[in-house]
Structure formats: structure tokens, C-alpha cells
Design an enzyme around this catalytic site. Structure first.
Site, short mmCIF file in Angstrom:
data_model
loop_
_atom_site.label_atom_id
_atom_site.label_comp_id
_atom_site.label_asym_id
_atom_site.label_seq_id
_atom_site.Cartn_x
_atom_site.Cartn_y
_atom_site.Cartn_z
CB ILE A 292 17.06 -29.81 9.09
CG1 ILE A 292 18.44 -29.41 9.62
CG2 ILE A 292 17.17 -30.68 7.85
CD1 ILE A 292 19.31 -30.56 10.07
CE1 TYR B 136 30.03 -33.57 12.52
CE2 TYR B 136 32.08 -34.74 12.97
CZ TYR B 136 30.91 -34.61 12.25
OH TYR B 136 30.60 -35.52 11.27
CB VAL C 276 43.21 -35.58 5.06
CG1 VAL C 276 42.79 -37.06 5.04
CG2 VAL C 276 44.72 -35.47 4.99
#
Length: 314
Positions: free
Chosen positions: A58, A146, A189
Site C-alpha cells: 500500500i 502502533y 495470546v
């Protein structure tokens, strides 16, 4: 419809592709395969509505310009760097992929008036304060690059709705798990715990394990993502999706391994990025999209374990 799914070979992306194909839409997939895997799309090979699977990035503006000549009706933009720890160690890569890459997609969508559904994350939120859970108006606290990159991209996505009238939606799924999630360090997790259980290994928990997560089964997440693209009522909105129940990491480990002697606590790698409690309030998704999760945690864990056990990932 004609739909583009960026990151369509990823864990959630392949379930979005599957749902779109099941609904009879023509689908194009763009993925650079840095996180997604070609094997995730194997079951759709030869499907009459899967128009193309392109290997590309992208950040490549020329590629996007050519790709958007297909005149899509909707773009489900899932392509991203998703690892919190990696973003702390290398914030530039995450910012370039998640923020600049999103800007590139928006620019092409604007040219052709392509509705854009942007997948953000629950990691943009501050911790839940009560049992009512986190609503879309809850305070944000980007505790990692993030989360910061996703939050910056969210603002760009919504700005294209208000400034240009481009139909856009920001979606914030909570912690998604299920078949096709990676079982290594970059996985979630649930997948990591189940893999270690099946391999006869101990389960390691960062910190004291009292931190909670709202775990959303991947098929429920994909249905939510797709519905956000179908609904005009979602345009210009931020929408959560989660099970509406949270579970501590300690309790999750016990549910999975059923042997407390195999559960170990270790020092947290990046404690500053930990969110003490994640609990989704999904009322808005129910009201706008008529969506609600169908798979409870116990059933979702069973399905995920069955899938991991049946694959060659161990």
C-alpha cells in the site's frame, strides 16, 4: 459489489474475503505477504468471484493507482503492521505502513468515490473503568506507536468523510482470535497458548496476568467488518466490536491448559504499552449494523484448538 480487501491474506482478512465471496461479490485481494500468507487463500482458488490476488504494498502509489482502475464499490482496508512490540522497537515502519499507507489508499478511494472501511484497533483506548465497557466515546490513550499510528490514520479516514464526502467507516475490533491466526510470537495470546498446550510446553504470562481482554471470534469479527461496508448508516462513524465480556489472562490460561503448574509468569517486555482492562461495549454495532457476536469464548477456544491440532503448525 466489487470489493478490494487490502491485507486480504491475513488472519482476519481471509475471513473477510470468505464472507464477501459467500455473499456473491467480486473480490480483489492486495497483500505484500509480510504478515499474511498465500496458504490462507488456498481454499478460494478457482472461485468464480475471486478476481485477483496481487502481491503488492500500500506504500506503492503507482500500484494503487492502477489497481483502483477496477472501480471498486468498497475497499476494506486491513493491511497494516499489527505488532505492538515491533512498533515500540521500530516505530518508523509501523507509521509508514499504518498511517502513510492508509493515506495512499484514501487518495485513490477519493478519486473514484470508493467507500473505505478502515480497520483500527481497540489498542487506541485507555483502560475500561467499569462493567459497562468501552464505548466509542471512551478516552483514547495511544500507549504504543502502533496505537498512535492507527489513531492518526483514523483521523485521516474521518477527515475524508467530512472534507470530501467520501463514505468512510472506522472500525475498532477488540482482540480477535480463531483459526488461521499465527501461533508464533507474532500471533495472538489464544493461538500461542493453545499451541504451547498441545506441544506439552508451559504457558508464559507477561506480568501478573490480571490484565483482561475481550476476545472476539474471527468469524464474528469478519461479519462485523463486512456489514460495516454494506451499511450506509455506518458512514462517518467509529464502531466497536467485541464479545462484551472480558477475561483475565490468568483465567484464559487456566481455561486452555487446565493445569496451573504449567502456567508461568515472566517480566513484561513492554509494560508501558499494557492496557489493564479491555472490555467492549458493542451497543453501537448492534444498533447501526444489527450485528452481535454468535460464538462464545468456550466454543471459540474449542474451534481454535481443533484447527491448530489439525494443522501442521505444531
Amino acid at each position: 459489489m466489487r470489493a478490494l480487501v487490502t491485507g486480504g491474506a491475513g488472519f482476519i482478512g481471509r475471513s473477510v474475503v470468505k464472507q464477501l465471496l459467500r455473499d456473491g461479490h467480486d473480490v480483489w485481494v492486495l497483500d505484500n505477504f509480510s504478515n499474511g500468507r498465500e496458504v490462507n487463500l488456498e481454499e478460494f482458488a478457482g472461485h468464480p468471484h475471486l478476481q485477483d490476488v496481487l502481491k503488492g504494498d500500500i506504500k506503492d502509489r503507482t500500484l494503487l493507482t492502477d489497481l483502483f482502475q477496477h472501480r471498486f464499490d468498497v475497499c476494506y482496508h486491513l493491511a497494516a503492521s499489527i505488532n505492538v512490540q515491533d512498533s515500540i522497537d521500530d516505530p518508523q515502519t509501523t507509521f509508514e505502513n499504518d498511517t502513510i499507507g492508509t493515506f495512499n489508499v484514501l487518495e485513490e478511494a477519493k478519486k473514484h468515490q470508493v467507500k473505505t472501511v478502515f480497520m483500527s484497533t481497540c489498542m487506541v483506548y485507555d483502560r475500561a473503568l467499569n462493567d459497562d465497557g468501552i464505548r466509542e466515546t471512551h478516552p483514547t490513550k495511544p500507549a504504543s506507536p502502533y496505537a498512535g499510528s492507527k489513531l492518526a490514520a483514523e483521523h485521516m479516514v474521518l477527515s475524508y468523510f467530512f472534507a470530501y464526502g467520501l463514505p468512510t467507516v472506522v472500525i475498532r475490533p477488540f482482540n480477535t482470535y480463531g483459526p488461521f491466526q499465527k501461533t508464533g510470537g507474532e500471533g495472538g495470546v489464544v493461538a500461542i497458548f493453545i499451541k504451547r498446550k498441545l506441544a506439552g510446553e508451559d504457558l508464559y504470562i507477561y506480568g501478573d496476568g490480571t490484565q483482561t481482554r475481550d476476545l472476539l471470534y474471527v468469524e464474528d469479527c469478519a461479519h462485523f467488518v463486512v456489514q460495516s461496508g454494506y451499511s450506509d448508516r455506518a458512514n462517518g462513524q467509529i464502531i466497536n466490536a467485541g464479545l462484551g465480556q472480558d477475561v483475565s489472562i490468568n483465567h484464559l490460561a487456566k481455561m486452555i491448559v487446565r493445569d496451573e503448574s504449567r502456567i508461568k509468569h515472566v517480566e513484561h517486555i513492554h509494560p508501558q504499552s499494557e492496557i489493564a482492562r479491555l472490555l467492549c461495549n458493542n451497543d453501537k454495532a448492534k444498533q447501526l449494523l444489527n450485528w452481535e457476536p454468535q460464538v462464545g469464548l468456550a466454543e471459540g477456544l474449542r474451534r481454535t484448538e481443533d484447527w491448530i491440532q489439525a494443522t501442521s503448525l505444531l
